[in-house]
Write a protein that holds these residues in place. Structure first.
Motif, PDB file in Angstrom:
ATOM      1  N   VAL A   1     -24.829  67.949  94.468  1.00  0.00           N
ATOM      2  CA  VAL A   1     -25.062  67.723  95.889  1.00  0.00           C
ATOM      3  C   VAL A   1     -26.198  66.715  96.049  1.00  0.00           C
ATOM      4  O   VAL A   1     -27.307  66.949  95.556  1.00  0.00           O
ATOM      5  CB  VAL A   1     -25.428  69.033  96.623  1.00  0.00           C
ATOM      6  N   ARG A   2     -25.894  65.605  96.699  1.00  0.00           N
ATOM      7  CA  ARG A   2     -26.927  64.609  97.006  1.00  0.00           C
ATOM      8  C   ARG A   2     -27.075  64.558  98.523  1.00  0.00           C
ATOM      9  O   ARG A   2     -26.136  64.189  99.231  1.00  0.00           O
ATOM     10  CB  ARG A   2     -26.551  63.246  96.436  1.00  0.00           C
ATOM     11  N   LEU A   3     -28.243  64.950  99.016  1.00  0.00           N
ATOM     12  CA  LEU A   3     -28.459  65.191 100.440  1.00  0.00           C
ATOM     13  C   LEU A   3     -29.670  64.429 100.952  1.00  0.00           C
ATOM     14  O   LEU A   3     -30.709  64.376 100.291  1.00  0.00           O
ATOM     15  CB  LEU A   3     -28.661  66.696 100.675  1.00  0.00           C
ATOM     16  N   GLU A   4     -29.535  63.857 102.143  1.00  0.00           N
ATOM     17  CA  GLU A   4     -30.677  63.252 102.834  1.00  0.00           C
ATOM     18  C   GLU A   4     -30.942  64.044 104.110  1.00  0.00           C
ATOM     19  O   GLU A   4     -30.014  64.342 104.869  1.00  0.00           O
ATOM     20  CB  GLU A   4     -30.391  61.787 103.199  1.00  0.00           C
ATOM     21  N   THR A   5     -32.199  64.412 104.334  1.00  0.00           N
ATOM     22  CA  THR A   5     -32.563  65.157 105.541  1.00  0.00           C
ATOM     23  C   THR A   5     -33.607  64.384 106.335  1.00  0.00           C
ATOM     24  O   THR A   5     -34.444  63.678 105.767  1.00  0.00           O
ATOM     25  CB  THR A   5     -33.129  66.545 105.197  1.00  0.00           C
ATOM     26  N   VAL A   6     -33.555  64.521 107.649  1.00  0.00           N
ATOM     27  CA  VAL A   6     -34.538  63.919 108.549  1.00  0.00           C
ATOM     28  C   VAL A   6     -34.899  64.954 109.601  1.00  0.00           C
ATOM     29  O   VAL A   6     -34.013  65.473 110.294  1.00  0.00           O
ATOM     30  CB  VAL A   6     -33.991  62.648 109.236  1.00  0.00           C
ATOM     31  N   ASN A   7     -36.209  65.290 109.706  1.00  0.00           N
ATOM     32  CA  ASN A   7     -36.649  66.204 110.751  1.00  0.00           C
ATOM     33  C   ASN A   7     -38.088  65.891 111.154  1.00  0.00           C
ATOM     34  O   ASN A   7     -38.753  65.063 110.527  1.00  0.00           O
ATOM     35  CB  ASN A   7     -36.501  67.670 110.315  1.00  0.00           C
TER      36      ASN A   7
ATOM     37  N   ARG B   1     -31.343  66.062 111.125  1.00  0.00           N
ATOM     38  CA  ARG B   1     -30.125  65.471 110.561  1.00  0.00           C
ATOM     39  C   ARG B   1     -29.994  65.808 109.086  1.00  0.00           C
ATOM     40  O   ARG B   1     -30.975  65.761 108.342  1.00  0.00           O
ATOM     41  CB  ARG B   1     -30.129  63.953 110.757  1.00  0.00           C
ATOM     42  N   TYR B   2     -28.769  66.134 108.678  1.00  0.00           N
ATOM     43  CA  TYR B   2     -28.438  66.404 107.280  1.00  0.00           C
ATOM     44  C   TYR B   2     -27.247  65.527 106.914  1.00  0.00           C
ATOM     45  O   TYR B   2     -26.174  65.661 107.518  1.00  0.00           O
ATOM     46  CB  TYR B   2     -28.089  67.882 107.074  1.00  0.00           C
ATOM     47  N   THR B   3     -27.438  64.631 105.948  1.00  0.00           N
ATOM     48  CA  THR B   3     -26.391  63.690 105.563  1.00  0.00           C
ATOM     49  C   THR B   3     -26.022  63.928 104.101  1.00  0.00           C
ATOM     50  O   THR B   3     -26.880  63.794 103.216  1.00  0.00           O
ATOM     51  CB  THR B   3     -26.857  62.238 105.752  1.00  0.00           C
ATOM     52  N   TRP B   4     -24.759  64.295 103.868  1.00  0.00           N
ATOM     53  CA  TRP B   4     -24.303  64.552 102.505  1.00  0.00           C
ATOM     54  C   TRP B   4     -23.773  63.246 101.913  1.00  0.00           C
ATOM     55  O   TRP B   4     -22.718  62.740 102.306  1.00  0.00           O
ATOM     56  CB  TRP B   4     -23.240  65.645 102.492  1.00  0.00           C
ATOM     57  N   LEU B   5     -24.544  62.687 100.981  1.00  0.00           N
ATOM     58  CA  LEU B   5     -24.188  61.424 100.359  1.00  0.00           C
ATOM     59  C   LEU B   5     -23.196  61.625  99.227  1.00  0.00           C
ATOM     60  O   LEU B   5     -22.419  60.708  98.906  1.00  0.00           O
ATOM     61  CB  LEU B   5     -25.439  60.719  99.845  1.00  0.00           C
ATOM     62  N   GLU B   6     -23.227  62.790  98.624  1.00  0.00           N
ATOM     63  CA  GLU B   6     -22.307  63.089  97.518  1.00  0.00           C
ATOM     64  C   GLU B   6     -22.213  64.599  97.354  1.00  0.00           C
ATOM     65  O   GLU B   6     -23.239  65.264  97.248  1.00  0.00           O
ATOM     66  CB  GLU B   6     -22.788  62.452  96.215  1.00  0.00           C
ATOM     67  N   VAL B   7     -21.019  65.107  97.316  1.00  0.00           N
ATOM     68  CA  VAL B   7     -20.780  66.532  97.064  1.00  0.00           C
ATOM     69  C   VAL B   7     -19.518  66.645  96.225  1.00  0.00           C
ATOM     70  O   VAL B   7     -18.448  66.164  96.632  1.00  0.00           O
ATOM     71  CB  VAL B   7     -20.592  67.332  98.369  1.00  0.00           C
ATOM     72  N   GLY B   8     -19.624  67.244  95.045  1.00  0.00           N
ATOM     73  CA  GLY B   8     -18.420  67.391  94.239  1.00  0.00           C
ATOM     74  C   GLY B   8     -18.702  67.802  92.816  1.00  0.00           C
ATOM     75  O   GLY B   8     -19.848  68.051  92.422  1.00  0.00           O
ATOM     76  N   PRO B   9     -17.660  67.916  92.013  1.00  0.00           N
ATOM     77  CA  PRO B   9     -17.783  68.398  90.631  1.00  0.00           C
ATOM     78  C   PRO B   9     -18.519  67.405  89.748  1.00  0.00           C
ATOM     79  O   PRO B   9     -18.534  66.194  89.985  1.00  0.00           O
ATOM     80  CB  PRO B   9     -16.332  68.549  90.186  1.00  0.00           C
ATOM     81  N   ALA B  10     -19.156  67.925  88.708  1.00  0.00           N
ATOM     82  CA  ALA B  10     -19.887  67.092  87.755  1.00  0.00           C
ATOM     83  C   ALA B  10     -19.719  67.677  86.359  1.00  0.00           C
ATOM     84  O   ALA B  10     -19.756  68.897  86.162  1.00  0.00           O
ATOM     85  CB  ALA B  10     -21.370  67.009  88.114  1.00  0.00           C
TER      86      ALA B  10
END
Length: 307
Positions: free
Chosen positions: A117-123, A294-303
C-alpha cells in the motif's frame, strides 16, 4: 443498428435518453473511446468458470470499457438523479456500484505472500505525508522509507498487526478469506445503520487484500446502502479520472462560537471505473472553510517481496 434495443436494455437507460445530448467531443477523443469499447467487444468469446457455470465475460468487460470511454469523451457515464434534499441511495449510484461489482469480480486472484500500500495523506495537523507499507498474510507490517530503507516488524507480541473492521471484530488477511461472499450473509456481519456500514465497507475497499468475489459483494452492499449519492465523473488530486460517490452525515455539534449547532461531514470516494480500485477519499466538514482531509492511494496490490 439491429442491437439498439439490446444495448439500451440496462438500468438507467431511460434517464440517459431523457438527459439529452452533450457537446460533441474532439474527433480523436471519440476515436479513442470507440476503440476502448471495440477492444472489449472483440473479446466476446472469452468465458470464465463461476461455481460450476460458464459465464460470458462480455458484459463485465464492456462495463469497464464503456465507463472509461464515457469519461474520455467528456460525457456523463452515469445519470445523476436530482432528488432534492433527500439523501437517498440514488438509482444511478446503485447502478454504478453494481457495475463496479462486476468489474471487481473479473479481477485476477492475488497469490503472493505480501500486500503493498502506497498512500499519500493531507490534513490540517500533519500537512502532506507519504507512506509505503507491506504486510504479510499474518498481518505483520513493514514500512519502507523514501530512500528504500526497510523497517521490519518487531518480533513476538510487540508486532502490530494490520486488521480491518467487520462488525464488532477486527480481521487479518486470513480471516478476510473466510468471510462469506453471499450478499445477505456478508451484510449481516456489518453494522445495521447505514453510516457505520458505509464506513466499514469502504475501509475494506480502500486497501485490504479482499478476494475478487469479496470485493464484488462489498460493492453490492454499498449499492444497497441508503444515503450513498453519485457525484459523477471527476479527477483525483493526481489528475486520474474516476467516478465519485459520497455520503453526508450528521457528525456532531460545534464547540466553537456557535456551540451546540449540529454540523455535517461529507465523505467522498473516487473509484477507477476500469479496475474498481479506490483512488482517493476526502472527508470534509460542511459549512466550514477547513480543507478536506485527503487520502490518495497511489498503489494497492499484491507484492512478491518487501521493498
Amino acid at each position: 443498428m439491429t442491437e439498439h434495443g439490446d444495448l439500451l436494455d440496462f438500468p438507467g437507460a431511460d434517464e440517459l435518453i431523457a438527459a439529452g445530448g452533450v457537446a460533441p467531443p474532439a474527433p480523436e477523443v471519440v476515436a479513442s473511446a470507440r476503440e476502448a469499447v471495440a477492444s472489449a467487444a472483440r473479446r466476446d468469446t472469452v468465458v470464465v468458470p463461476l461455481r460450476g457455470h460458464v459465464v460470458p465475460r462480455r458484459r463485465r468487460l464492456l462495463v469497464a470499457a464503456a465507463a472509461v470511454a464515457a469519461i474520455a469523451a467528456g460525457a456523463v457515464a452515469y445519470p445523476v438523479l436530482d432528488l432534492g434534499d433527500e439523501p437517498a441511495a440514488t438509482a444511478s449510484a446503485a447502478q454504478f456500484l453494481n457495475d463496479m461489482a462486476e468489474v471487481a469480480a473479473d479481477t485476477p486472484t492475488a497469490r503472493t505472500p505480501y500486500w503493498k500500500v502506497r498512500l499519500e495523506t493531507v490534513n490540517q495537523d500533519d500537512g502532506r505525508r507519504s507512506a509505503t507499507t507491506f504486510f504479510d498474510r499474518a498481518g505483520r507490517i513493514w514500512s519502507v522509507d523514501a530512500d528504500g530503507t526497510v523497517h521490519r516488524p518487531p518480533a513476538g507480541k510487540d508486532s502490530k498487526l494490520k486488521k480491518w473492521p467487520v462488525g464488532q471484530k477486527w480481521l487479518t488477511w486470513p480471516a478476510l478469506d473466510q468471510l462469506p461472499t453471499g450478499q445477505k450473509a456478508l451484510t449481516a456481519l456489518f453494522p445495521k445503520d447505514a453510516e457505520n456500514r458505509f464506513d466499514q465497507v469502504t475501509i475494506l475497499l480502500e486497501d485490504s487484500p479482499a478476494s475478487p468475489a469479496l470485493r464484488a459483494t462489498l460493492f453490492r452492499i454499498l449499492a444497497d446502502t441508503p444515503g450513498v449519492r453519485l457525484v459523477g465523473d471527476v479527477k483525483d488530486s493526481k489528475g486520474r479520472p474516476g467516478v465519485a460517490v459520497e455520503m453526508t452525515r450528521k457528525a456532531g455539534f460545534s464547540t466553537g462560537p456557535e456551540k451546540g449547532v449540529a454540523f455535517r461531514t461529507t465523505d467522498r470516494y473516487v473509484v477507477a471505473p476500469d479496475t474498481g480500485l479506490l483512488l482517493e477519499a476526502t472527508h470534509k466538514i460542511r459549512g466550514q472553510d477547513l480543507a478536506a482531509d485527503r487520502y490518495t492511494w497511489l498503489e494497492v496490490g499484491p507484492a512478491a517481496r518487501v521493498g
